[in-house]
Design a protein around this motif. Structure first.
Motif, PDB file in Angstrom:
ATOM      1  N   CYS A   1     -10.662 -12.043  11.627  1.00  0.00           N
ATOM      2  CA  CYS A   1      -9.446 -12.843  11.812  1.00  0.00           C
ATOM      3  C   CYS A   1      -9.689 -14.348  11.705  1.00  0.00           C
ATOM      4  N   LYS A   2     -10.951 -14.756  11.712  1.00  0.00           N
ATOM      5  CA  LYS A   2     -11.263 -16.184  11.780  1.00  0.00           C
ATOM      6  C   LYS A   2     -10.760 -16.953  10.568  1.00  0.00           C
ATOM      7  N   THR A   3     -10.750 -16.301   9.420  1.00  0.00           N
ATOM      8  CA  THR A   3     -10.355 -16.995   8.191  1.00  0.00           C
ATOM      9  C   THR A   3      -8.976 -16.583   7.691  1.00  0.00           C
ATOM     10  N   LEU A   4      -8.238 -15.828   8.503  1.00  0.00           N
ATOM     11  CA  LEU A   4      -6.944 -15.298   8.072  1.00  0.00           C
ATOM     12  C   LEU A   4      -5.788 -16.080   8.686  1.00  0.00           C
ATOM     13  N   SER A   5      -4.616 -15.925   8.076  1.00  0.00           N
ATOM     14  CA  SER A   5      -3.394 -16.444   8.697  1.00  0.00           C
ATOM     15  C   SER A   5      -3.024 -15.514   9.844  1.00  0.00           C
ATOM     16  N   THR A   6      -2.694 -16.077  10.991  1.00  0.00           N
ATOM     17  CA  THR A   6      -2.353 -15.269  12.155  1.00  0.00           C
ATOM     18  C   THR A   6      -0.929 -15.579  12.614  1.00  0.00           C
ATOM     19  N   PHE A   7      -0.274 -14.563  13.158  1.00  0.00           N
ATOM     20  CA  PHE A   7       1.118 -14.724  13.604  1.00  0.00           C
ATOM     21  C   PHE A   7       1.162 -15.217  15.050  1.00  0.00           C
ATOM     22  N   ASN A   8       1.947 -16.260  15.255  1.00  0.00           N
ATOM     23  CA  ASN A   8       2.134 -16.805  16.601  1.00  0.00           C
ATOM     24  C   ASN A   8       3.548 -16.474  17.072  1.00  0.00           C
ATOM     25  N   PRO A   9       3.697 -15.483  17.958  1.00  0.00           N
ATOM     26  CA  PRO A   9       5.039 -15.089  18.416  1.00  0.00           C
ATOM     27  C   PRO A   9       5.806 -16.227  19.080  1.00  0.00           C
ATOM     28  N   GLN A  10       5.110 -17.131  19.716  1.00  0.00           N
ATOM     29  CA  GLN A  10       5.790 -18.213  20.427  1.00  0.00           C
ATOM     30  C   GLN A  10       6.455 -19.210  19.478  1.00  0.00           C
ATOM     31  N   ASN A  11       6.051 -19.178  18.219  1.00  0.00           N
ATOM     32  CA  ASN A  11       6.641 -20.085  17.240  1.00  0.00           C
ATOM     33  C   ASN A  11       7.823 -19.471  16.492  1.00  0.00           C
ATOM     34  N   SER A  12       8.228 -18.253  16.898  1.00  0.00           N
ATOM     35  CA  SER A  12       9.349 -17.591  16.235  1.00  0.00           C
ATOM     36  C   SER A  12      10.457 -17.303  17.240  1.00  0.00           C
TER      37      SER A  12
ATOM     38  N   ASP B   1       0.822  -1.208   0.000  1.00  0.00           N
ATOM     39  CA  ASP B   1       0.000   0.000   0.000  1.00  0.00           C
ATOM     40  C   ASP B   1       0.859   1.263   0.000  1.00  0.00           C
ATOM     41  N   THR B   2       0.798   2.039  -1.100  1.00  0.00           N
ATOM     42  CA  THR B   2       1.562   3.287  -1.167  1.00  0.00           C
ATOM     43  C   THR B   2       0.906   4.419  -0.390  1.00  0.00           C
ATOM     44  N   GLY B   3      -0.274   4.174   0.185  1.00  0.00           N
ATOM     45  CA  GLY B   3      -0.973   5.218   0.918  1.00  0.00           C
ATOM     46  C   GLY B   3      -0.791   5.168   2.418  1.00  0.00           C
ATOM     47  N   SER B   4      -0.017   4.206   2.930  1.00  0.00           N
ATOM     48  CA  SER B   4       0.248   4.131   4.364  1.00  0.00           C
ATOM     49  C   SER B   4       1.686   3.682   4.568  1.00  0.00           C
ATOM     50  N   ALA B   5       2.152   3.711   5.816  1.00  0.00           N
ATOM     51  CA  ALA B   5       3.580   3.453   6.052  1.00  0.00           C
ATOM     52  C   ALA B   5       3.838   2.361   7.079  1.00  0.00           C
ATOM     53  N   ASP B   6       2.803   1.681   7.538  1.00  0.00           N
ATOM     54  CA  ASP B   6       2.981   0.679   8.595  1.00  0.00           C
ATOM     55  C   ASP B   6       2.734  -0.732   8.068  1.00  0.00           C
ATOM     56  N   LEU B   7       3.415  -1.692   8.689  1.00  0.00           N
ATOM     57  CA  LEU B   7       3.201  -3.112   8.407  1.00  0.00           C
ATOM     58  C   LEU B   7       2.453  -3.729   9.578  1.00  0.00           C
ATOM     59  N   TRP B   8       1.418  -4.505   9.268  1.00  0.00           N
ATOM     60  CA  TRP B   8       0.723  -5.246  10.317  1.00  0.00           C
ATOM     61  C   TRP B   8       0.115  -6.522   9.751  1.00  0.00           C
ATOM     62  N   VAL B   9      -0.006  -7.504  10.625  1.00  0.00           N
ATOM     63  CA  VAL B   9      -0.687  -8.769  10.321  1.00  0.00           C
ATOM     64  C   VAL B   9      -1.486  -9.160  11.561  1.00  0.00           C
ATOM     65  N   PRO B  10      -2.426 -10.087  11.446  1.00  0.00           N
ATOM     66  CA  PRO B  10      -3.218 -10.474  12.618  1.00  0.00           C
ATOM     67  C   PRO B  10      -2.411 -11.303  13.622  1.00  0.00           C
ATOM     68  N   SER B  11      -2.653 -11.060  14.879  1.00  0.00           N
ATOM     69  CA  SER B  11      -2.067 -11.879  15.939  1.00  0.00           C
ATOM     70  C   SER B  11      -2.916 -13.124  16.158  1.00  0.00           C
ATOM     71  N   ILE B  12      -2.298 -14.163  16.656  1.00  0.00           N
ATOM     72  CA  ILE B  12      -3.030 -15.391  16.970  1.00  0.00           C
ATOM     73  C   ILE B  12      -4.068 -15.150  18.066  1.00  0.00           C
ATOM     74  N   THR B  13      -3.901 -14.053  18.822  1.00  0.00           N
ATOM     75  CA  THR B  13      -4.859 -13.725  19.884  1.00  0.00           C
ATOM     76  C   THR B  13      -6.039 -12.898  19.382  1.00  0.00           C
ATOM     77  N   CYS B  14      -6.065 -12.566  18.089  1.00  0.00           N
ATOM     78  CA  CYS B  14      -7.171 -11.772  17.533  1.00  0.00           C
ATOM     79  C   CYS B  14      -8.450 -12.600  17.524  1.00  0.00           C
ATOM     80  N   GLU B  15      -9.516 -12.039  18.093  1.00  0.00           N
ATOM     81  CA  GLU B  15     -10.783 -12.743  18.168  1.00  0.00           C
ATOM     82  C   GLU B  15     -11.878 -12.096  17.335  1.00  0.00           C
ATOM     83  N   SER B  16     -11.529 -11.080  16.543  1.00  0.00           N
ATOM     84  CA  SER B  16     -12.527 -10.435  15.687  1.00  0.00           C
ATOM     85  C   SER B  16     -12.961 -11.388  14.575  1.00  0.00           C
ATOM     86  N   PRO B  17     -14.197 -11.269  14.108  1.00  0.00           N
ATOM     87  CA  PRO B  17     -14.667 -12.141  13.020  1.00  0.00           C
ATOM     88  C   PRO B  17     -13.767 -12.101  11.795  1.00  0.00           C
TER      89      PRO B  17
END
Length: 376
Positions: free
Chosen positions: A104-115, A86-102
């Motif tokens: 996030c249910k079908t998305l890949s989530t990042f698990n910090p404990q596995n890195s 996205d050339t219109g913003s400057a931040d990187l983000w992905v869903p956390s494994i702790t995300c409980e919003s609807p």
């Protein structure tokens, strides 16, 4: 399914008081005042223009001409995510494994404990886009875009998401200037630049039409196979978004918008074109478009009779044919123009994917300019 994607337009919730300081004019400002800037930019030849071997090309997938998504990995071992570049913003983000919003249910989530390389900063973040918002916290880890490796890269981990339900991507990778980062972290492009990942600090987009394959984002230079003719360079007018000055917009030889000049941001995270409401209304009058459910319906036969919308940028015309600005959805046709967006200033346009499919675009951070040429 169709999505209306509007990333990149970030609304800040804090007001900052800045005391005036005496500013020393930069070379760019002095040249602009003397009307010599365009000549200066042309003289700064693109040093990689003859050496395509240093270019790294990263594939993007086109989802129904509404959003373009590429894969990155985060962590050790790597966890893969689909993100919008996205050339219109400057931040990187992905869903956390702790995300409980609807969303996030079908998305890949990042698990910090596995890195093994993850480090938690703990700072809470809220990122606001035209399409919605996310809340979460900051962390850092190794991020890879193809063969590029960004060490200790700060990024956001969402624990709440609003407005992203059903989207075909996990997160967003911002490519705008660091000054609009809401997390305060160094954007991934700047991190790679400082680590010497590419010889020229530029990136470019080729966005395919209709077909899911073939779109790319490239880093370190430009591949001439993706455009026709020569690149026309336009100076950046404001170092936050990729904003440029626009002279006027015409249809049938008549000025329909931007009669006294205006501004435009080139935004790969926005699917359509946004402009001031009054100006977009003028365009819709020529199109004989009728309002319906916050959109504008056009006769599907009009694609054969309507004139192009011509954006004049830096003295050069960039026509947008009706085949580009009329979007067919099932048995109806819609205008790709939207008006009245509150995040816009009165004279600012957002030229999204509808425009960028027609024109190969190069974003040159070092020389603070954008290159445009007709896409193949």
């Amino acid at each position: 399914m169709k999505w209306l994607v509007l990333l990149g337009l970030v609304a800040l919730s804090e007001c900052i008081l800045i005391l005036p300081l005496r500013k020393v004019k930069t070379l760019r400002e002095t040249l602009r005042e003397k009307k010599l800037l365009n000549n200066f930019l042309e003289e700064q030849a693109y040093r990689l223009s003859k050496r395509d071997t240093n270019i790294a090309t990263h594939p993007l997938r086109n989802f129904l001409d509404m959003v373009y998504v590429g894969n990155i990995t985060i962590g050790t071992p790597p966890q893969e995510f689909r993100v919008v570049f996205d050339t219109g913003s400057a931040d990187l983000w992905v869903p956390s494994i702790t995300c409980e919003s609807p969303a996030c249910k079908t998305l890949s989530t990042f698990n910090p404990q596995n890195s093994s390389s993850f480090r938690k900063a703990g700072q809470p973040v809220t990122l606001v886009y035209g399409s919605g918002l996310i809340r979460g916290f900051l962390g850092s880890d190794t991020v890879r875009i193809g063969n590029f490796v960004s060490l200790n890269q700060s990024f956001g981990l969402s624990v709440e998401e609003f407005g992203f339900d059903g989207m075909p991507f996990d997160g967003v990778l911002g490519l705008a200037f660091p000054s609009i980062s809401l997390t305060g972290a160094r954007p991934i492009f700047d991190n790679l630049w400082s680590q010497g990942a590419f010889s020229e600090p530029v990136f470019a987009f080729y966005l395919s039409k209709s077909k899911p394959e073939g779109s790319v984002v490239m880093f370190g230079g430009v591949d001439h196979r993706y455009y026709k003719g020569e690149l026309n360079w336009v100076p950046v007018s404001h170092k936050r978004h990729w904003q440029i000055s626009m002279n006027r917009t015409t249809m049938n030889g008549e000025v329909v918008a931007c009669s006294r000049g205006c501004h435009a941001t080139l935004n790969t995270g926005t699917s359509v074109i946004y402009g001031p409401k009054e100006m977009v209304t003028n365009i819709h009058k020529v199109m004989k478009a009728k309002p319906k459910d916050s959109q504008y319906v056009v006769s599907c036969d009009a694609v054969n009779t309507l004139p192009p919308v011509i954006f004049n940028i830096n003295g050069i015309d960039y026509p947008l044919p009706p085949q580009a600005y009329i979007i067919k959805v099932k048995n109806s046709c819609l205008s790709a123009f939207r008006g009245g967006l509150e995040a816009l200033s009165p004279d600012t346009w957002v030229l999204g994917d509808v425009f960028l499919r027609q024109y190969f675009s190069v974003f040159d951070r070092e020389n603070e300019r954008i290159g445009l040429a007709p896409a193949v």
